[in-house]
Motif scaffolding. Structure first.
Motif, PDB file in Angstrom:
ATOM      1  N   UNK A  80       0.909  -1.160  -0.119  1.00 13.07           N
ATOM      2  CA  UNK A  80       0.051   0.009  -0.110  1.00 13.07           C
ATOM      3  C   UNK A  80       0.806   1.021  -0.037  1.00 13.07           C
ATOM      4  N   UNK A  81       0.359   2.455  -0.336  1.00 12.20           N
ATOM      5  CA  UNK A  81       0.992   3.681  -0.225  1.00 12.20           C
ATOM      6  C   UNK A  81       1.355   3.801   1.225  1.00 12.20           C
ATOM      7  N   UNK A  82       2.557   4.604   1.167  1.00  8.05           N
ATOM      8  CA  UNK A  82       3.069   4.664   2.701  1.00  8.05           C
ATOM      9  C   UNK A  82       2.189   5.629   3.575  1.00  8.05           C
ATOM     10  N   UNK A  83       1.632   5.113   4.497  1.00 11.16           N
ATOM     11  CA  UNK A  83       0.572   5.673   5.618  1.00 11.16           C
ATOM     12  C   UNK A  83       0.894   6.554   6.424  1.00 11.16           C
ATOM     13  N   UNK A  95       5.958  15.947  12.783  1.00 11.24           N
ATOM     14  CA  UNK A  95       5.139  16.959  12.198  1.00 11.24           C
ATOM     15  C   UNK A  95       3.536  16.898  12.528  1.00 11.24           C
ATOM     16  N   UNK A  96       3.383  16.188  13.368  1.00 17.09           N
ATOM     17  CA  UNK A  96       1.938  15.898  14.060  1.00 17.09           C
ATOM     18  C   UNK A  96       1.823  16.773  15.325  1.00 17.09           C
ATOM     19  N   UNK A  97       0.720  17.330  15.495  1.00 18.19           N
ATOM     20  CA  UNK A  97       0.408  18.164  16.773  1.00 18.19           C
ATOM     21  C   UNK A  97       0.207  17.071  17.914  1.00 18.19           C
ATOM     22  N   UNK A  98      -0.569  16.056  17.713  1.00 15.68           N
ATOM     23  CA  UNK A  98      -0.753  15.055  18.701  1.00 15.68           C
ATOM     24  C   UNK A  98      -0.324  13.496  18.407  1.00 15.68           C
ATOM     25  N   UNK A 133      -6.125   7.981  16.723  1.00 18.58           N
ATOM     26  CA  UNK A 133      -6.244   7.525  15.192  1.00 18.58           C
ATOM     27  C   UNK A 133      -4.738   7.624  14.782  1.00 18.58           C
ATOM     28  N   UNK A 134      -3.944   8.227  15.283  1.00 22.67           N
ATOM     29  CA  UNK A 134      -2.568   8.504  14.978  1.00 22.67           C
ATOM     30  C   UNK A 134      -1.570   7.484  15.233  1.00 22.67           C
ATOM     31  N   UNK A 135      -1.704   6.995  16.405  1.00 25.65           N
ATOM     32  CA  UNK A 135      -0.654   6.189  17.168  1.00 25.65           C
ATOM     33  C   UNK A 135      -0.866   4.703  16.587  1.00 25.65           C
ATOM     34  N   UNK A 136       0.304   4.250  16.042  1.00 22.04           N
ATOM     35  CA  UNK A 136       0.191   2.836  15.260  1.00 22.04           C
ATOM     36  C   UNK A 136       1.421   2.098  15.982  1.00 22.04           C
ATOM     37  N   UNK A 137       1.165   1.122  16.577  1.00 16.32           N
ATOM     38  CA  UNK A 137       2.253   0.232  17.004  1.00 16.32           C
ATOM     39  C   UNK A 137       3.171  -0.355  16.195  1.00 16.32           C
ATOM     40  N   UNK A 138       2.513  -0.708  15.078  1.00 15.44           N
ATOM     41  CA  UNK A 138       3.038  -1.383  13.904  1.00 15.44           C
ATOM     42  C   UNK A 138       3.957  -0.334  12.850  1.00 15.44           C
ATOM     43  N   UNK A 186       0.666   7.301  12.202  1.00 19.77           N
ATOM     44  CA  UNK A 186      -0.188   7.337  11.011  1.00 19.77           C
ATOM     45  C   UNK A 186      -0.661   8.684  10.530  1.00 19.77           C
ATOM     46  N   UNK A 187      -0.917   8.849   9.251  1.00 19.66           N
ATOM     47  CA  UNK A 187      -1.197  10.177   8.778  1.00 19.66           C
ATOM     48  C   UNK A 187      -2.763  10.339   8.731  1.00 19.66           C
ATOM     49  N   UNK A 188      -3.531  10.925   9.674  1.00 19.67           N
ATOM     50  CA  UNK A 188      -4.842  10.995   9.781  1.00 19.67           C
ATOM     51  C   UNK A 188      -5.003  12.532  10.035  1.00 19.67           C
ATOM     52  N   UNK A 189      -6.321  12.809   9.744  1.00 20.67           N
ATOM     53  CA  UNK A 189      -6.665  14.310  10.031  1.00 20.67           C
ATOM     54  C   UNK A 189      -6.643  14.370  11.444  1.00 20.67           C
ATOM     55  N   UNK A 190      -6.256  15.312  12.242  1.00 22.93           N
ATOM     56  CA  UNK A 190      -6.435  15.493  13.655  1.00 22.93           C
ATOM     57  C   UNK A 190      -6.987  16.864  13.957  1.00 22.93           C
ATOM     58  N   UNK A 191      -7.748  16.776  15.292  1.00 18.00           N
ATOM     59  CA  UNK A 191      -8.208  17.898  15.557  1.00 18.00           C
ATOM     60  C   UNK A 191      -7.559  18.905  16.070  1.00 18.00           C
TER      61      UNK A 191
END
Length: 149
Positions: A87-90, A96-99, A104-109, A116-121
């Motif tokens: 898959x494309x690099x997620x 570069x991330x605020x939180x 949704x962002x933290x991924x153990x893998x 993880x590249x997710x939209x954050x509040x």
């Protein structure tokens, strides 16, 4: 003028030349267990037309392809080697991330230093009154006085 327009249609030359693809870097997440997997992926991607550079990092399960390529064609070529879960690099770098530890962002893998590249509040503007409360602890009239103590 109608006859000249009619004859000019026969004299025009249409080109079927396509536009060049822009130079870009495509990052793909691929699980590679051995040197054979790494070599297969590298050879498959480097044989694509327009590829300038291929970097494979087996520890991060990451393939970076730079060149004048279509990202979907690169992904399709990687999957054709038997790596159907590619898959494309997620991920993005953690700084570069605020939180980075948001649910949704933290991924153990994820590799070390990536989330993880997710939209954050973003922090709500309702924090402004809290900042005003902190500033009111100190007095400009008496600098040695503090309401915290």
């Amino acid at each position: 003028m109608g006859a000249l327009d009619y004859l000019s249609n026969f004299c025009t030359v249409t080109s079927t030349r396509t536009k060049h693809k822009p130079m870009q870097t495509v990052e793909i997440k691929v699980r590679m267990d051995c040197d054979g997997c790494e070599r297969r992926v590298r050879n498959a991607v480097s044989s694509l037309k327009g590829v300038k550079c291929v970097e494979v990092n087996r520890k991060q399960s990451r393939v970076m392809v730079s060149g004048y390529v279509d990202p979907n064609k690169v992904l399709k070529r990687v999957r054709s080697t038997g790596k159907v879960r590619a898959q494309f690099w997620p991920y993005v770098e953690q700084h570069l991330v605020y939180y980075p530890y948001a649910p949704g962002a933290y991924d153990r893998r994820a590799p070390s230093g990536y989330v993880r590249n997710v939209v954050q509040a973003f922090p709500a503007s309702s924090n402004a009154p809290a900042e005003d409360n902190i500033l009111s602890f100190f007095s400009d009239d008496n600098v040695n006085a503090c309401s915290i103590m």
